[in-house]
Scaffold this motif. Structure first.
Motif, short mmCIF file in Angstrom:
data_model
loop_
_atom_site.label_atom_id
_atom_site.label_comp_id
_atom_site.label_asym_id
_atom_site.label_seq_id
_atom_site.Cartn_x
_atom_site.Cartn_y
_atom_site.Cartn_z
N PRO A 113 37.91 39.92 47.74
CA PRO A 113 38.37 38.87 48.65
C PRO A 113 37.41 38.60 49.80
N HIS A 114 36.49 39.54 50.06
CA HIS A 114 35.53 39.35 51.14
C HIS A 114 34.23 38.70 50.67
N PHE A 115 34.03 38.60 49.36
CA PHE A 115 32.72 38.17 48.85
C PHE A 115 32.35 36.75 49.29
N LEU A 116 33.20 35.77 48.97
CA LEU A 116 32.86 34.38 49.29
C LEU A 116 32.77 34.13 50.79
N PRO A 117 33.71 34.64 51.61
CA PRO A 117 33.55 34.45 53.06
C PRO A 117 32.24 35.02 53.60
N GLN A 118 31.85 36.20 53.12
CA GLN A 118 30.62 36.81 53.63
C GLN A 118 29.39 36.09 53.09
N LEU A 119 29.47 35.56 51.88
CA LEU A 119 28.34 34.80 51.34
C LEU A 119 28.11 33.54 52.16
N VAL A 120 29.19 32.81 52.44
CA VAL A 120 29.08 31.60 53.26
C VAL A 120 28.52 31.96 54.64
N SER A 121 29.02 33.04 55.24
CA SER A 121 28.56 33.46 56.56
C SER A 121 27.08 33.78 56.56
N GLN A 122 26.61 34.52 55.55
CA GLN A 122 25.20 34.90 55.51
C GLN A 122 24.30 33.69 55.27
N VAL A 123 24.69 32.80 54.37
CA VAL A 123 23.88 31.62 54.11
C VAL A 123 23.77 30.77 55.37
N LYS A 124 24.90 30.55 56.06
CA LYS A 124 24.87 29.71 57.25
C LYS A 124 24.12 30.37 58.41
N GLN A 125 24.15 31.69 58.46
CA GLN A 125 23.44 32.40 59.52
C GLN A 125 21.93 32.35 59.30
N LEU A 126 21.49 32.53 58.05
CA LEU A 126 20.06 32.60 57.75
C LEU A 126 19.45 31.23 57.48
N ALA A 127 20.26 30.28 57.03
CA ALA A 127 19.78 28.93 56.75
C ALA A 127 20.71 27.94 57.45
N PRO A 128 20.61 27.82 58.76
CA PRO A 128 21.61 27.06 59.54
C PRO A 128 21.68 25.58 59.21
N GLU A 298 19.24 35.94 45.90
CA GLU A 298 19.06 37.15 46.71
C GLU A 298 20.21 37.34 47.69
N ARG A 299 20.73 36.23 48.22
CA ARG A 299 21.87 36.33 49.13
C ARG A 299 23.10 36.83 48.37
N VAL A 300 23.33 36.29 47.18
CA VAL A 300 24.47 36.73 46.36
C VAL A 300 24.36 38.23 46.09
N LYS A 301 23.18 38.66 45.70
CA LYS A 301 22.95 40.07 45.40
C LYS A 301 23.15 40.94 46.63
N ALA A 305 26.12 43.78 47.11
CA ALA A 305 25.75 45.17 47.36
C ALA A 305 26.40 45.70 48.62
N SER A 306 26.55 44.86 49.63
CA SER A 306 27.14 45.31 50.90
C SER A 306 28.63 45.59 50.77
N LEU A 307 29.28 44.99 49.78
CA LEU A 307 30.72 45.16 49.59
C LEU A 307 31.06 46.33 48.68
N LYS A 308 30.07 46.79 47.93
CA LYS A 308 30.33 47.86 46.96
C LYS A 308 30.68 49.14 47.68
N PRO A 309 31.79 49.79 47.29
CA PRO A 309 32.16 51.05 47.94
C PRO A 309 31.07 52.09 47.77
N SER A 310 30.82 52.87 48.82
CA SER A 310 29.78 53.90 48.76
C SER A 310 30.27 55.10 47.97
#
Length: 310
Positions: A113-128, A298-301, A305-310
């Protein structure tokens, strides 16, 4: 000769006006979107009508609708604009901070449930200056065609056997488990494979015609069938349906654990052994060498990876 004369009168700006007017179905809205004055858009539409020998956009009640000829021009004009964008952006490379690129991702919400929100956040942060569109994977969607025609750039999901004709990148693997209400009998006394198969299951609506999903595709290969009595196209709603019923949701542990502390549910080992779920991103040869496409993948990947449990 006539076709060459017509071609010489068409430029990319005119194609952009054509596509915007036809999709907005309004000269005034098109002008706002294009950053133009309305009389200039009207003048361009007049030129387009003369070139096409068709009104392209006609009044219908209080609004405007494309003619048959206009409707046939929507996808070709979009394709030309996408090709031009790729042509020039790839020629100079992709600069995330400066380029105004539209990224299109098709994904179901069952990965996390966190994947799409965080993907959108990262894309908009790095490519405003970029835009990002999230497209659903539904029974009406054909992601092979969408990828081939440029309607989406990347598809994210899981497959028992990923399609061989597309490029793919593995994101991560996840254990298949069951989510049930804390009041479910299996939460108190466990269950056998037979009891699990006979229990009432809830499952997502198939993502495309004929699709069974990895759970039922694997069961079919084992000669087994589970008792699905409820389906819903919105995967994020399934945990709440499970929490208030005796339905069983079978999916990845990572998804289930996001809800375990929020709802009166319990995660159980599945009595039928499954191979791990493997999540992939898929893309078409069309964008394989694209600098912007590589950046998006690369953003998707990175997010997965950041969401995968350690």
């Amino acid at each position: 000769m006539r076709d060459q004369v017509l071609f010489d009168k068409i430029d990319l700006h005119l194609i952009r006006v054509l596509h915007t007017v036809l999709t907005e179905r309004s000269v005034s809205r098109a002008a706002l979107k294009l950053g133009m004055y309305q009389p200039a858009v009207s003048a361009s539409l007049k030129r387009l009508r003369e070139l096409a020998g068709d009104p392209l956009l006609v009044r219908s009640g209080a609004g405007m609708v494309p003619t048959d000829a206009g409707l046939r021009m929507i996808e070709p004009s979009a394709s030309i604009l996408r090709a031009a964008q790729v042509l020039f952006s790839d020629a100079r490379g992709f600069e995330p901070q400066a380029d105004a690129t539209t990224f299109r991702v098709a994904a179901a919400d069952y990965l996390d449930p966190h994947f799409l929100p965080q993907l959108v956040s990262q894309v908009k942060q790095l490519a405003p200056r970029s835009q990002i569109e999230i497209h659903p994977l539904t029974a009406a969607s054909d992601y092979h065609t969408q990828l081939a025609q440029g309607e989406v750039d990347v598809v994210v999901g899981n497959w028992l056997k990923p399609p061989e004709e597309l490029h793919l990148g593995k994101l991560f693997s996840d254990q298949i488990v069951c989510m049930v209400s804390r009041e479910h009998p299996a939460a108190k006394r466990g269950w056998t494979p037979e009891e699990w198969l006979e229990a009432e299951h809830i499952a997502p609506t198939p993502t495309h015609p004929g699709a069974r999903g990895v759970i039922d595709e694997y069961l079919e290969g084992q000669g087994l069938v589970r008792n699905i009595t409820a389906r819903c196209p919105h995967f994020g709603l399934l945990p709440r349906m499970v929490a208030s019923s005796l339905l069983v949701l079978t999916t990845g542990r990572q998804f289930c654990e996001r809800y375990a502390s929020m709802l009166p549910v319990q995660i159980l080992e599945c009595p039928v052994p499954f191979p791990d779920l493997v999540y992939y991103q898929l893309w078409h040869e069309r964008t394989h060498q694209s600098a912007a496409g590589r950046w998006l993948r690369e953003r998707v990947k990175s997010v997965a990876a950041s969401l995968k449990p350690s």
